[in-house]
Design a protein around this motif. Sequence first.
Motif, mmCIF file in Angstrom:
data_model
loop_
_atom_site.group_PDB
_atom_site.id
_atom_site.type_symbol
_atom_site.label_atom_id
_atom_site.label_comp_id
_atom_site.label_asym_id
_atom_site.label_seq_id
_atom_site.Cartn_x
_atom_site.Cartn_y
_atom_site.Cartn_z
ATOM 1 N N ALA A 245 0.804 -1.215 0.000
ATOM 2 C CA ALA A 245 0.000 0.000 0.000
ATOM 3 C C ALA A 245 0.839 1.268 0.000
ATOM 4 N N ILE A 246 1.897 1.265 0.785
ATOM 5 C CA ILE A 246 2.728 2.467 0.884
ATOM 6 C C ILE A 246 3.374 2.797 -0.453
ATOM 7 N N ALA A 247 3.767 1.725 -1.220
ATOM 8 C CA ALA A 247 4.364 1.948 -2.530
ATOM 9 C C ALA A 247 3.312 2.455 -3.516
ATOM 10 N N ASP A 248 2.113 1.889 -3.428
ATOM 11 C CA ASP A 248 1.031 2.325 -4.306
ATOM 12 C C ASP A 248 0.773 3.824 -4.163
ATOM 13 N N LYS A 249 0.862 4.301 -2.931
ATOM 14 C CA LYS A 249 0.634 5.725 -2.678
ATOM 15 C C LYS A 249 1.581 6.601 -3.488
ATOM 16 N N HIS A 250 2.798 6.037 -3.807
ATOM 17 C CA HIS A 250 3.773 6.795 -4.596
ATOM 18 C C HIS A 250 3.748 6.378 -6.058
ATOM 19 N N ASN A 251 2.698 5.660 -6.469
ATOM 20 C CA ASN A 251 2.579 5.179 -7.845
ATOM 21 C C ASN A 251 3.768 4.313 -8.256
ATOM 22 N N ALA A 252 4.177 3.401 -7.380
ATOM 23 C CA ALA A 252 5.307 2.527 -7.696
ATOM 24 C C ALA A 252 5.020 1.142 -7.146
ATOM 25 N N THR A 253 5.774 0.160 -7.651
ATOM 26 C CA THR A 253 5.625 -1.189 -7.108
ATOM 27 C C THR A 253 6.438 -1.329 -5.824
ATOM 28 N N THR A 254 7.617 -0.717 -5.869
ATOM 29 C CA THR A 254 8.507 -0.771 -4.719
ATOM 30 C C THR A 254 9.006 0.646 -4.456
ATOM 31 N N ILE A 255 9.115 1.018 -3.221
ATOM 32 C CA ILE A 255 9.819 2.269 -2.931
ATOM 33 C C ILE A 255 10.989 1.959 -2.005
ATOM 34 N N GLY A 256 12.013 2.784 -2.141
ATOM 35 C CA GLY A 256 13.202 2.576 -1.321
ATOM 36 C C GLY A 256 13.514 3.819 -0.507
ATOM 37 N N ILE A 257 13.779 3.611 0.763
ATOM 38 C CA ILE A 257 14.163 4.728 1.633
ATOM 39 C C ILE A 257 15.413 4.307 2.393
ATOM 40 N N ARG A 258 16.479 5.113 2.297
ATOM 41 C CA ARG A 258 17.708 4.779 3.006
ATOM 42 C C ARG A 258 17.536 5.067 4.498
ATOM 43 N N PRO A 259 18.197 4.297 5.346
ATOM 44 C CA PRO A 259 18.075 4.498 6.804
ATOM 45 C C PRO A 259 18.376 5.934 7.219
ATOM 46 N N GLU A 260 19.304 6.575 6.471
ATOM 47 C CA GLU A 260 19.701 7.932 6.855
ATOM 48 C C GLU A 260 18.688 8.980 6.389
ATOM 49 N N HIS A 261 17.689 8.564 5.637
ATOM 50 C CA HIS A 261 16.680 9.507 5.157
ATOM 51 C C HIS A 261 15.348 9.340 5.875
ATOM 52 N N LEU A 262 15.409 8.748 7.051
ATOM 53 C CA LEU A 262 14.214 8.608 7.890
ATOM 54 C C LEU A 262 14.455 9.439 9.144
ATOM 55 N N ASP A 263 13.520 10.318 9.479
ATOM 56 C CA ASP A 263 13.672 11.131 10.691
ATOM 57 C C ASP A 263 12.800 10.572 11.804
ATOM 58 N N VAL A 264 13.374 10.552 13.000
ATOM 59 C CA VAL A 264 12.593 10.148 14.168
ATOM 60 C C VAL A 264 11.808 11.371 14.636
ATOM 61 N N VAL A 265 10.464 11.247 14.718
ATOM 62 C CA VAL A 265 9.634 12.391 15.151
ATOM 63 C C VAL A 265 8.906 12.028 16.443
ATOM 64 N N GLU A 266 8.469 13.082 17.156
ATOM 65 C CA GLU A 266 7.839 12.887 18.471
ATOM 66 C C GLU A 266 6.542 12.084 18.368
ATOM 67 N N SER A 267 5.713 12.497 17.383
ATOM 68 C CA SER A 267 4.433 11.805 17.250
ATOM 69 C C SER A 267 3.994 11.883 15.799
ATOM 70 N N GLY A 268 2.978 11.139 15.445
ATOM 71 C CA GLY A 268 2.511 11.116 14.063
ATOM 72 C C GLY A 268 3.492 10.362 13.206
ATOM 73 N N GLY A 269 3.887 10.958 12.046
ATOM 74 C CA GLY A 269 4.835 10.300 11.162
ATOM 75 C C GLY A 269 4.139 9.277 10.283
ATOM 76 N N THR A 270 4.821 8.919 9.166
ATOM 77 C CA THR A 270 4.239 7.954 8.237
ATOM 78 C C THR A 270 4.227 6.551 8.829
ATOM 79 N N PHE A 271 5.315 6.233 9.532
ATOM 80 C CA PHE A 271 5.414 4.879 10.096
ATOM 81 C C PHE A 271 5.454 4.954 11.615
ATOM 82 N N THR A 272 4.765 4.020 12.233
ATOM 83 C CA THR A 272 4.863 3.891 13.678
ATOM 84 C C THR A 272 5.168 2.433 13.983
#
Lengths: 334, 288
Positions: A245-272
């Motif tokens: 589902a998350i890839a579909d949201k970006h119109n792709a079959t697979t999406i890639g995110i590098r570990p260094e491009h994920l920010d830790v946030v206090e609350s909310g965020g795309t992933f929990t």
Amino acid sequence: MGRITLDKVQKKFGEVEVIPPLDLTIEDGEFVVFVGPSGCGKSTLLRLIAGLEDVSGGEIRIDGKPATDLPPAKRGLAMVFQSYALYPHMSVRKNIAFPMKMAGMDQAEQDRRIAKAAEALNLTDYLDRRPGQLSGGQRQRVAIGRAIVREPAAFLFDEPLSNLDAALRVGMRMEISELHSTLKTTMVYVTHDQVEAMTMADKIVVLRAGNIEQVGSPLELYKAPRNTFVAGFIGSPKMNLLTGAIADKHNATTIGIRPEHLDVVESGGTFTGRVGVAEHLGSDTFFHVHIPEMSEPMTVRAGGEVGLRHGDTIHLEPRAEHIHRFDAQGLRIA
Amino acid sequence: MATEHSKSSARLMIAPAVFVLLVWMLVPLCMTLYFSFADYRPMRGTFDAWIGFGNYASFLTSSSFLSSVMVTLQMVAGILLITIGGGVALALLLDQPMFGQGIVRILVIAPFFVMPTVSALVWKNMFFNVDNGLFSYLWKFFGAQPYDFLSQSPLLSIVVIVAWQWLPFATLILLTAVQSLSSEQLEAAEMDGAPGYSRFWYIILPHLSRAITVVILIQTIFLLSIFAEIFVTTNGAFGTRTLTYLVYQRVLESQNIGLGSAGGIVAVILANVVAIFLMRIVGKNLDT
Ligand SMILES: Nc1ncnc2c1ncn2[C@@H]1O[C@H](COP(=O)(O)OP(=O)(O)OP(=O)(O)O)[C@@H](O)[C@H]1O
Ligand SMILES: [Mg+2]
């Protein structure tokens, strides 16, 4: 001069095609690294260039001259083997002198070159020892010394550092890079260690099952991997590849995110998710985060001082500009 | 096997074997020593238990002694030369991938299983025989006069027979040595511009040097006591009388046990001198 051109070079062992027809140009003075998983044909490709294996098809040119049928000695290339392949019954001096002796070089010139190589490689005190009396790092340097005295058109290295311990490996990595910047000779370097590839190369060639997946500078490969294989192979820790589902949201079959491009946030965020293993390296912390809707844990790089523990809940937000999208064939969507 | 305890129990366990071996060796040696100082000729009924060094003096001063030592050395040297040279060549050949490798290897080893007496007889009657030998047919085929090997060049003939028997041994040991050479070393030499003969001379031969010394050592020790091949072919005639054969002649043909025993002791001492000398060389070669 050391420009190496592979033109539809192919290699079969019996019926098995290890290298399907492949084109590649290595420019003069370039530091080219072949990377790929074990058994993908890196060594075979290097040995084809060296002339230690015969090609099953295609042509190899060195400096524009056809070299496909030349014996190894005539190609003007020097090779450093994984096991060093020093001659055990000869002293270090004789080992280094061997290629020059075979070329019939006069003694004075031999001595001059040996002295120069020994100086450059810190081997002056060991010239009269046998290889058996040297440490792994010193042996490696002797092997390099034996290669440089020939003043070859290009150096070929086959996993030269894999027998060394981690600290020594970092040191030798720098020495080889240093050597390249002083000699400015073409170097072809085989490794399966992507850190070596990223740190040393001018140009990386990523191989899989004998096919070239992508050729480019380390940063090109890092920033714009051509497919999911390269995306997963280049970068440490590995890129997170997400489907569904998350890839579909970006119109792709697979999406890639590098570990260094994920920010830790206090609350909310795309992933929990829930923090699994946490690797504290001091400068960085890598969290393996279990996210309920995903099968694989996601890797996140955070700063050194993040106070999260095993089992804590974590909120993550990817940086939108660094999301890589891939289609159903695994190819990058621009 | 490092602790004191394990060392002493190991000693205890090998003690019976050492004891048996010692008795096995010492009893005949002591008897030979005893007879060598006696005048003992059973056919004539002479027995004088102590005549001092008389036997030694007559054995060492006889003209046949020196010539027999020379013959022994020539024979051993000749056999070593052929087996080492041929062994290296065969080992290199057998190392090449080829059709029917397993069978060829077994065939090469075969001569080692043939008893010395049998092989000498086979060579004598099937190859060297002037009338029916294969070599005679070969000579005739090329229009040459058949050559009587055993009487014209008897020493060479025996050398050939024994070398044929020992060639498999040398080949086998050298083959394992050849196979243990890392192919990367040869490839490195190839990249370094060494042609085939240089690779052989600078890489393969030094790699084989240990195995060659071991072959020389073992063969020399066995070859010093060649007997059956001489007995069957020339009976010690035509300058093929080795030290061992001379001792045999003294004891059995002349029925002089005292003289023969003295000769036996001399042979043992000489063999030991050679062995110590060779051990030194091997030791030096194995160190580095
Ligand atoms: N002499 C040979 N005969 C048959 N197959 C071979 C031979 N040499 C290599 N191969 C095969 O070719 C493939 C590529 O081998 P190669 O040694 O080039 O891999 P590699 O990428 O160097 O791997 P590694 O990182 O483990 O060294 C492997 O699948 C291997 O089994
Ligand atoms: Mg390899």
